[in-house]
Design a protein around this motif. Structure first.
Motif, short mmCIF file in Angstrom:
data_model
loop_
_atom_site.label_atom_id
_atom_site.label_comp_id
_atom_site.label_asym_id
_atom_site.label_seq_id
_atom_site.Cartn_x
_atom_site.Cartn_y
_atom_site.Cartn_z
N ARG A 1 5.12 46.33 77.60
CA ARG A 1 6.25 47.26 77.48
C ARG A 1 7.44 46.75 78.27
O ARG A 1 8.59 46.83 77.83
CB ARG A 1 5.84 48.66 77.95
CG ARG A 1 4.91 49.38 77.01
CD ARG A 1 4.92 50.88 77.24
NE ARG A 1 4.39 51.25 78.54
CZ ARG A 1 3.11 51.57 78.76
NH1 ARG A 1 2.24 51.53 77.77
NH2 ARG A 1 2.71 51.92 79.96
N ARG A 2 7.18 46.22 79.46
CA ARG A 2 8.28 45.68 80.27
C ARG A 2 8.95 44.49 79.60
O ARG A 2 10.19 44.36 79.62
CB ARG A 2 7.74 45.26 81.65
CG ARG A 2 7.35 46.44 82.53
CD ARG A 2 6.54 45.97 83.72
NE ARG A 2 6.16 47.07 84.58
CZ ARG A 2 5.08 47.06 85.36
NH1 ARG A 2 4.29 45.99 85.38
NH2 ARG A 2 4.79 48.09 86.12
N PHE A 3 8.15 43.64 78.97
CA PHE A 3 8.72 42.50 78.27
C PHE A 3 9.60 42.97 77.11
O PHE A 3 10.72 42.47 76.92
CB PHE A 3 7.59 41.61 77.74
CG PHE A 3 8.07 40.42 76.96
CD1 PHE A 3 8.76 39.40 77.58
CD2 PHE A 3 7.82 40.32 75.60
CE1 PHE A 3 9.20 38.30 76.86
CE2 PHE A 3 8.25 39.23 74.88
CZ PHE A 3 8.95 38.21 75.51
N ARG A 4 9.12 43.96 76.37
CA ARG A 4 9.90 44.47 75.23
C ARG A 4 11.16 45.18 75.71
O ARG A 4 12.21 45.11 75.06
CB ARG A 4 9.02 45.37 74.37
CG ARG A 4 7.87 44.62 73.71
CD ARG A 4 7.16 45.48 72.70
NE ARG A 4 6.48 46.62 73.29
CZ ARG A 4 5.22 46.63 73.69
NH1 ARG A 4 4.49 45.54 73.57
NH2 ARG A 4 4.68 47.73 74.18
N ASP A 5 11.07 45.87 76.84
CA ASP A 5 12.27 46.48 77.40
C ASP A 5 13.30 45.41 77.77
O ASP A 5 14.51 45.59 77.55
CB ASP A 5 11.91 47.30 78.64
CG ASP A 5 11.24 48.62 78.31
OD1 ASP A 5 11.07 48.91 77.11
OD2 ASP A 5 10.88 49.36 79.25
N ALA A 6 12.81 44.31 78.34
CA ALA A 6 13.73 43.22 78.69
C ALA A 6 14.45 42.70 77.46
O ALA A 6 15.65 42.37 77.52
CB ALA A 6 12.97 42.09 79.38
N LEU A 7 13.75 42.63 76.33
CA LEU A 7 14.39 42.16 75.09
C LEU A 7 15.54 43.06 74.66
O LEU A 7 16.50 42.60 74.04
CB LEU A 7 13.35 42.10 73.97
CG LEU A 7 12.22 41.08 74.09
CD1 LEU A 7 11.32 41.15 72.89
CD2 LEU A 7 12.77 39.68 74.26
N ALA A 8 15.44 44.35 74.98
CA ALA A 8 16.51 45.27 74.63
C ALA A 8 17.64 45.26 75.66
O ALA A 8 18.82 45.41 75.32
CB ALA A 8 15.94 46.68 74.49
N ILE A 9 17.28 45.08 76.92
CA ILE A 9 18.27 45.17 78.00
C ILE A 9 19.15 43.93 78.08
O ILE A 9 20.37 44.02 78.25
CB ILE A 9 17.55 45.40 79.34
CG1 ILE A 9 16.91 46.80 79.35
CG2 ILE A 9 18.50 45.23 80.52
CD1 ILE A 9 15.91 47.01 80.47
N VAL A 10 18.56 42.75 77.95
CA VAL A 10 19.30 41.49 78.16
C VAL A 10 20.53 41.38 77.26
O VAL A 10 21.65 41.12 77.75
CB VAL A 10 18.36 40.28 77.99
CG1 VAL A 10 19.16 38.99 77.86
CG2 VAL A 10 17.40 40.20 79.16
N PRO A 11 20.40 41.57 75.93
CA PRO A 11 21.61 41.43 75.11
C PRO A 11 22.66 42.49 75.42
O PRO A 11 23.86 42.24 75.26
CB PRO A 11 21.09 41.56 73.67
CG PRO A 11 19.79 42.28 73.79
CD PRO A 11 19.22 41.86 75.10
N THR A 12 22.23 43.67 75.86
CA THR A 12 23.19 44.72 76.20
C THR A 12 23.99 44.35 77.43
O THR A 12 25.21 44.51 77.49
CB THR A 12 22.45 46.06 76.42
OG1 THR A 12 21.62 46.33 75.30
CG2 THR A 12 23.43 47.20 76.59
N VAL A 13 23.32 43.83 78.45
CA VAL A 13 24.02 43.39 79.66
C VAL A 13 24.99 42.25 79.35
O VAL A 13 26.13 42.23 79.84
CB VAL A 13 23.01 42.96 80.75
CG1 VAL A 13 23.74 42.28 81.92
CG2 VAL A 13 22.21 44.16 81.24
N LEU A 14 24.55 41.32 78.52
CA LEU A 14 25.38 40.14 78.22
C LEU A 14 26.40 40.38 77.13
O LEU A 14 27.27 39.53 76.88
CB LEU A 14 24.47 38.97 77.82
CG LEU A 14 23.48 38.49 78.88
CD1 LEU A 14 22.62 37.36 78.32
CD2 LEU A 14 24.20 38.04 80.15
N GLY A 15 26.30 41.53 76.45
CA GLY A 15 27.23 41.81 75.35
C GLY A 15 26.97 40.96 74.13
O GLY A 15 27.89 40.58 73.41
#
Length: 779
Positions: A521-535
């Motif tokens: 779950r943490r890995f999948r959350d990272a997949l969603a968070i990273v592009p949002t932070v980087l735009g």
């Protein structure tokens, strides 16, 4: 009535559900097994199982278990049975076999041997062989071989029980759910209880309507087999027609009573053709007036709940859905949009409702912002999937605020509440790292490297170096790219512009002390968070997980297609593959090592061993090497290396590529007169490839032999750079010194700043040949 032994087959994962069904049908000695349930009962219980089981695929009457050590033993055992007790006069038969052993390897042959035994036994008893009919025989005989035994049974269902009679072959949607699977899904989600209090049922991606119709049949207390016109017991000698008729009459009465108080059942789909097919199926099932099929998007569930239609109540309801994936999507890029629509619709569902989703893709947890209360592994056809059951209360939905590096605010759904820690840490590190990279002109670098132990992922950023990536590579090579194949694509259709950014996220394997489900779950959350932070657009994010999710991940092509872009390092261009199953093509932690190779290469004859994609060869050629030899066992990597060289203008006779086992090649090269002024060697940590020339290769165990061999290829005054990624590596300096090889540890100087927090990422040594120890030959 006499008691018999029976066995009901079902889809893997539904054994407990089927056992509960059979107990409710008064079956005795019910015992769940893998792929089915054994039970005992009379003919009445068998008929009830055929008529009423919603999840069983077949119901078998077990006749005997016979010796199946070879064909003759099987024939003898089958013939010894009294077939006159089971095959009625004039009845047709068919035999179906499955399972194998050492002497019975062909199921068709096994079926023929048993068919011959049955026919020979009946001819001896009655004077005539029965007719064989492959489709819809009066008596269907099942033979299951396991080990040296075969279980011989009568298939009382005749045809699979998922054939309810309301679907027409050839006019369904693509990859529809089997009726038994659909029924199992809604039963496992508690629909029987929900239906009793008239809770609403919604399928927002209904396809041909199977989930809705099965839910309606459960709510109406309708026997799933009531419409079937064929049964495998029709020619059974012990068939009791009066008993069967009585059970049908009972089922009719129960249906009439059940239809008097039906809950609201709604199915929607964006495809109008699917909606029409669903309506026709409901009409054939006699349930059209009780179900509402309509066009619409999953995001519109709130409108369905608010429209006040007949049958709506305040009782908690059930949303059950089979979202599209795999062949049902024309492009994997559609999946985030599908999940977003479902998440929006679910967010409108009141407290107390349940959501049941069948999917091979566990990234849906993050998309929904929910953690399943339970999961059930099963198969949808040949595809491994999970039934994920959630509580849909808005309070259970996890949304976290993310501020991008550009200052934009967005809310992202996640499955783990602790992901807010990752957001804060990743944003801080990414801001510092991008500023550092911009200042130093670095285009591909590590943004995050398991800075938080609970979020053990590596995030690498690649900035493109120029337009028409594929065209540039092919033009540089003068030929089509080999080793990538028909499944290759470039981001942006082969026309990526300079300065576009892509991210590759890879997962470190979690230790046994970490809960595997939470780590995913943490890995999948990272997949969603990273592009949002980087735009970034999520389509620019690629991932590699240690544990493959069923059906592939949300952000990578499930078919393993290559996604080719060009990036830049130290003024050189390199082809990287973000989406394939191979590594991306450039080891970012070796950036300084490659720069070192380039600084040592002026006027040198350069040799690159275990060359991978030839990045060190490019740096050497750019540093002024008079020649390069690139050696690797993989033709895919060698072709890639040649493309990288040509992409930077390095071609001609002075640059050669050798496909060979490096260890064997070194031995052969030592016998020649060719020597090299600079050698780079970066062997694998471990290999069990037979092509390596050893049963197994271990860099810790075997490095001394390798380094000694490399030293013998050095010209006078020559040097080698030896690198490896085994973090616990310790060179055997004593043995090396005895053979005249001196190592200088330069690891610290070769660790780039973006890997500084992990100084053990690799070990690197300068190799020089000195006078051999006493009594030891120098060559």
């Amino acid at each position: 009535m006499e008691t018999y032994e029976f066995y009901a087959r079902c889809a893997s994962g539904f054994e407990a559900l089927l056992a509960t069904e059979l107990k409710n049908l008064k079956a005795q000695r019910v015992r769940p097994l893998k792929g089915g349930v054994a039970f005992f009962g009379t003919v009445r219980e068998a008929y009830r199982a055929c008529l009423w089981s919603r999840v069983a695929s077949r119901v078998l009457l077990v006749l005997a278990r016979v010796d199946a050590s070879d064909a003759e033993a099987l024939y003898a055992g089958a013939k010894a049975l009294d077939w006159t007790e089971h095959v009625g006069e004039g009845a047709t038969i068919a035999v179906y076999a499955h399972g194998m052993n050492d002497n019975l390897r062909n199921t068709q042959f096994t079926a023929v041997k048993v068919k011959d035994a049955v026919c020979d036994a009946l001819r001896e008893a009655r004077g005539a062989r029965p007719d064989v009919r492959s489709k819809r025989p009066d008596v269907a005989i099942d033979v299951a071989v396991r080990g040296e035994k075969a279980t011989i049974s009568l298939d009382l269902s005749g045809e699979p029980l998922h054939r309810r009679g309301y679907r027409t072959d050839g006019v369904q949607t693509e990859a529809p759910l089997k009726e038994t699977l659909a029924a199992g899904i809604v039963l496992a989600a508690g629909w029987e209880r929900t239906a009793r209090v008239c809770g609403t049922f919604i399928d927002p991606m209904c396809g041909s309507g199977t989930l809705v119709i099965e839910a309606a049949m459960i709510a109406a207390d309708r026997a799933p087999g009531i419409m079937r016109d064929y049964w495998g017991f029709s020619g059974w000698a012990l068939h009791d027609e009066d008993l069967w008729d009585a059970l049908i009459d009972e089922a009719d009465d129960r249906l009439a009573a059940g239809l008097e108080s039906m809950p609201r059942l709604v199915g929607t789909d964006v495809d109008e053709k699917s909606v029409q097919i669903a309506r026709e199926n409901a009409k054939r099932a006699g349930l059209a007036r009780y179900v509402d099929f309509r066009g619409g998007d999953a995001a519109q569930m709130g409108e369905i709940l608010a429209d006040g239609a007949t049958g709506a109540t305040d009782a908690p309801g059930l949303v059950a859905v089979n979202p599209p994936y795999g062949s049902r999507l024309s492009s994997e890029a559609q999946l985030p949009g599908v999940y977003a629509a479902l998440a929006q619709g679910v967010s409108a569902v009141p407290d107390g409702w349940t959501l049941a989703v069948i999917t091979p893709d566990a990234t849906i947890d993050t998309a929904l912002g929910l953690v399943p209360r339970e999961t059930l592994g099963l198969y949808n056809g040949p595809l491994a999937a999970d039934l994920r059951i959630y509580e849909t209360a808005p309070s259970a939905r996890i949304e976290l605020k993310v501020v991008s590096l550009a200052g934009d605010e967005r809310y992202v759904t996640v499955a783990e509440p602790t992901s807010d820690q990752f957001i804060a840490r990743f944003r801080k590190v990414a801001k510092e790292r991008t500023k550092w990279a911009r200042k130093n002109g670095i285009s591909c670098y590590r943004l995050y490297d398991a800075d938080l132990p609970d979020f053990a992922v590596a995030v690498d950023l690649y900035e493109t170096a120029g337009p028409s990536v594929v065209d540039a590579v092919e033009q540089a090579c003068g030929k089509a790219r080999r080793g990538v194949g028909e499944n290759s694509t470039s981001i942006g259709g082969g026309a990526s512009s300079a300065g576009e950014r892509y991210v590759h996220i890879s997962e470190y394997e979690a230790p046994p002390t970490v809960d595997a489900e939470r780590a995913q779950r943490r890995f999948r959350d990272a997949l969603a968070i990273v592009p949002t932070v980087l735009g970034l657009d999520p389509s620019h994010v690629f991932s590699k997980t240690r544990r493959r999710d069923k059906g592939g991940g949300q952000y990578r092509d499930a078919r393993g297609r290559s996604h080719i872009v060009c990036t830049e390092e130290s003024g050189y261009r390199f082809e990287v593959d973000l989406g394939g199953y191979l590594d991306t093509g450039i080891f970012l932690d070796h950036r300084k090592t490659r720069e070192l190779v380039g600084s040592l290469a002026k006027g040198a004859r350069f040799l690159n061993l275990f060359a991978y994609t030839g990045t060190a060869s490019v740096h050497a050629a750019g540093g002024g090497a008079v020649s390069t030899v690139t050696v690797d066992l993989s033709q895919t990597y060698l072709s890639w290396a040649e493309r990288n060289m040509r992409l930077n203008g390095f071609k001609g006779r002075n640059h050669t590529y050798v496909r060979a086992d490096v260890l064997r090649w070194i031995s052969e090269e030592r016998a020649s007169k060719r020597r090299y002024d600079l050698i780079f060697v970066d062997p694998p940590t471990f290999s069990n490839s037979k092509s390596m020339g050893k049963e197994t290769w271990s860099v810790q165990r075997d490095h001394a032999e390798l380094v000694i061999g490399v030293s013998r290829l050095l010209a006078q005054g020559g040097r080698a750079v030896f690198s490896c990624n085994l973090r616990s590596f310790k060179p055997d300096t004593e043995k090396l010194e005895r053979y005249g090889v001196h190592l200088t540890d330069i690891s610290a100087e070769t660790i780039p700043e973006d890997f500084a927090r992990n100084p053990k990422i690799h070990k690197c040594y300068l190799v020089e040949r000195v006078a051999a120890g006493s009594g030891v030959s120098g060559d």
